[in-house]
Enzyme design. Structure first.
Site, PDB file in Angstrom:
ATOM      1  N   SER A  82      73.635  58.842  32.663  1.00  4.70           N
ATOM      2  CA  SER A  82      74.241  57.867  32.252  1.00  4.70           C
ATOM      3  C   SER A  82      75.177  57.474  33.254  1.00  4.70           C
ATOM      4  CB  SER A  82      74.708  57.801  30.631  1.00  4.70           C
ATOM      5  OG  SER A  82      75.948  58.585  30.327  1.00  4.70           O
ATOM      6  N   LYS A 110      76.742  50.796  31.961  1.00  6.07           N
ATOM      7  CA  LYS A 110      76.743  49.729  31.139  1.00  6.07           C
ATOM      8  C   LYS A 110      77.729  48.788  31.305  1.00  6.07           C
ATOM      9  CE  LYS A 110      81.026  51.942  28.080  1.00  6.07           C
ATOM     10  NZ  LYS A 110      80.260  53.525  28.908  1.00  6.07           N
ATOM     11  N   GLU A 116      86.181  45.586  24.401  1.00 12.99           N
ATOM     12  CA  GLU A 116      86.900  46.701  23.305  1.00 12.99           C
ATOM     13  C   GLU A 116      87.069  48.108  24.788  1.00 12.99           C
ATOM     14  OE1 GLU A 116      84.670  45.781  21.887  1.00 12.99           O
ATOM     15  OE2 GLU A 116      83.672  48.265  23.156  1.00 12.99           O
TER      16      GLU A 116
HETATM   17  C1  LIG Z   1      80.468  54.132  28.577  1.00  8.74           C
HETATM   18  C2  LIG Z   1      79.773  55.350  28.162  1.00  8.74           C
HETATM   19  C3  LIG Z   1      79.271  56.909  27.564  1.00  8.74           C
HETATM   20  C4  LIG Z   1      79.007  56.636  26.100  1.00  8.74           C
HETATM   21  O1  LIG Z   1      77.780  55.551  25.661  1.00  8.74           O
HETATM   22  P1  LIG Z   1      77.310  54.686  25.104  1.00  8.74           P
HETATM   23  O2  LIG Z   1      77.302  53.990  24.456  1.00  8.74           O
HETATM   24  O3  LIG Z   1      76.726  55.928  23.779  1.00  8.74           O
HETATM   25  O4  LIG Z   1      75.926  55.026  26.119  1.00  8.74           O
HETATM   26  C5  LIG Z   1      77.926  57.674  28.320  1.00  8.74           C
HETATM   27  N1  LIG Z   1      77.762  57.842  29.607  1.00  8.74           N
HETATM   28  C6  LIG Z   1      78.630  57.010  30.766  1.00  8.74           C
HETATM   29  C7  LIG Z   1      78.418  57.260  31.555  1.00  8.74           C
HETATM   30  C8  LIG Z   1      79.433  56.110  29.711  1.00  8.74           C
HETATM   31  O5  LIG Z   1      80.509  55.217  30.952  1.00  8.74           O
END
Ligand SMILES: *Cc1c(COP(=O)(O)O)cnc(C)c1O
Length: 404
Positions: free
Chosen positions: A388, A106, A128
């Site tokens: 992620s 993010k 948000e």
């Molecule tokens: C917020 C988040 C997501 C989901 O958001 P996407 O926009 O689909 O990438 C996925 N993995 C993590 C670790 C997150 O913090």
């Protein structure tokens, strides 16, 4: 590449579709667009203009790149999972966004948007947040740039995520608990839009994924494409110049997947997005307009937006970015769903076999790899999965569920 891997690559559609810019109206096929109240049209247009201008400006790009390296810790590494790969019969490579500052991808997006807000002369960021991760990232960027920050969060989520609420306040942000509707993410988005209508002169709305009105889905994908661009280079050096057979990422709004796919859409790799079974906007949703965009979403017959449910709060979004709905409609990417039990198994599996505790969101992507290895992902295939985020935020929850 092994024989099986080559067969898998040949079977995968190379697809003439690459992830290009949307049309001037912000469309990806029939999806996307800008469905906002009249009062927000000028703000979206101003943002689009600024993004077009600065994204083409080398000085802006340099400053962004230098922030990503000196502050966010990029490039993040690619790790090969030798033990788990052997167990599954595939070569498994992880793009380690868990190692970026604040613990997920993010940060890539919020640093880009904060730079843009400053360039547009806006001194205030609003955002948000559902699980709180995007709120924390936005508050982080606001602190770094000396901008005011106001985060909207559903009252239910505020109770569930008290540590992230404290973290945002620690970083200097105001947090408003939204009690309307179901008091979760979709209500927080509505409230943030309402704030923006009243404050557009000096406020930038920092959307946390590839969703919302044009230019957000495109802009956020461009800020996240660093994941895929880096990973493609890294894979090529690990794989003697070839690309992976399969590229997989979890999908909430879809930003880590979009950023990952952007680097590989022009290759022969099979692209797979993984949604939670209880929030499969592409798998189970229908086309409609929500939060400023036309996309696929979970809605009832009357068009009421339904609640999404999954073990991971970060994937509890009833919609999905319009470019994913488009990639699905043209068959360039496919979207699969996994259930909570498989996700918890994958969470433990990666922890035990590789010493990496994943966030529950990317554990969805891993659950799909585990299920499909030796099936639609033949033995010997090479799989690049975007990890992620890190799992520290989820450890207490998993413990309370009696797992681990
Ligand atoms: C917020 C988040 C997501 C989901 O958001 P996407 O926009 O689909 O990438 C996925 N993995 C993590 C670790 C997150 O913090």
């Amino acid at each position: 590449m092994t024989l099986d891997g080559a067969a898998a690559a040949a079977a995968a559609s190379p697809g003439p579709v690459v992830m290009t810019d949307p049309t001037p109206a912000g469309r990806f096929g029939e999806f996307g667009g800008r469905f906002v109240p009249e009062s927000l049209v000028p703000a979206c247009a101003e943002l689009e203009q600024a993004f077009r201008r600065f994204w083409a400006d080398e000085a802006f790009r340099d400053e962004y790149r230098s922030l990503l390296s000196s502050y966010a810790g990029r490039p993040t590494v690619v790790t090969e999972c030798h033990r788990l790969g052997t167990q599954l019969g595939v070569r498994l490579l992880l793009k380690r966004e868990d190692l970026a500052h604040t613990g997920s991808h993010k940060i890539n997006n919020v640093l880009g948007q904060a730079l843009l807000a400053r360039a547009m002369g806006k001194g205030r960021l609003i955002a948000e947040t559902g699980a709180g991760q995007h709120g924390v990232a936005t508050a982080t960027a606001a602190a770094l740039f000396g901008l005011d920050c106001h985060v909207y969060m559903g009252a239910t989520d505020v109770r569930r995520q008290e540590v992230n609420v404290f973290r945002m306040r620690l970083l200097g942000a105001d947090v408003t608990a939204v009690s309307s509707g179901s008091a979760t993410l979709k209500d927080a988005i509505n409230e943030a839009m309402r704030d923006w209508v009243a404050t557009v002169e000096h406020t930038h709305y920092c959307i946390g994924s590839v969703m919302g009105p044009h230019p957000y889905p495109w802009m956020v994908r461009e800020f996240q494409r660093v994941i895929g661009d880096e990973a493609r280079e890294q894979c090529r050096s690990l794989l003697d110049g070839s690309d992976p057979d399969v590229v997989v990422a979890c999908v909430g709004g879809g930003s880590n997947a979009a950023g990952t796919f952007a680097g590989f859409a022009g290759t022969r790799a099979r692209l797979v997005g993984v949604e939670p079974a209880g929030g499969a906007a592409i798998g189970k949703g229908t086309a409609g307009v929500v939060h400023g965009m036309r996309s696929k979403l979970l809605q009832d017959d009357a068009g009421q937006v339904l609640e999404a449910h999954s073990v991971s709060a970060g994937l509890d979004y009833p919609g999905v970015g319009p470019e994913h709905a488009y990639l699905d409609s043209v068959g360039r990417a496919t979207y699969e769903a996994v259930g909570d039990a498989e996700v918890l198994d994958a969470f433990e599996l990666l922890s035990r076999t590789e010493g990496i505790v994943p966030a529950l969101e990317p554990a969805h992507a891993l659950a799909w790899v585990v299920r499909e290895a030796g099936r639609s992902v033949p033995r010997g295939s090479t799989v690049l999965m975007t990890l992620s985020g890190r799992g520290d935020k989820d450890v207490a929850q998993v413990m309370e569920m009696g797992r681990g």
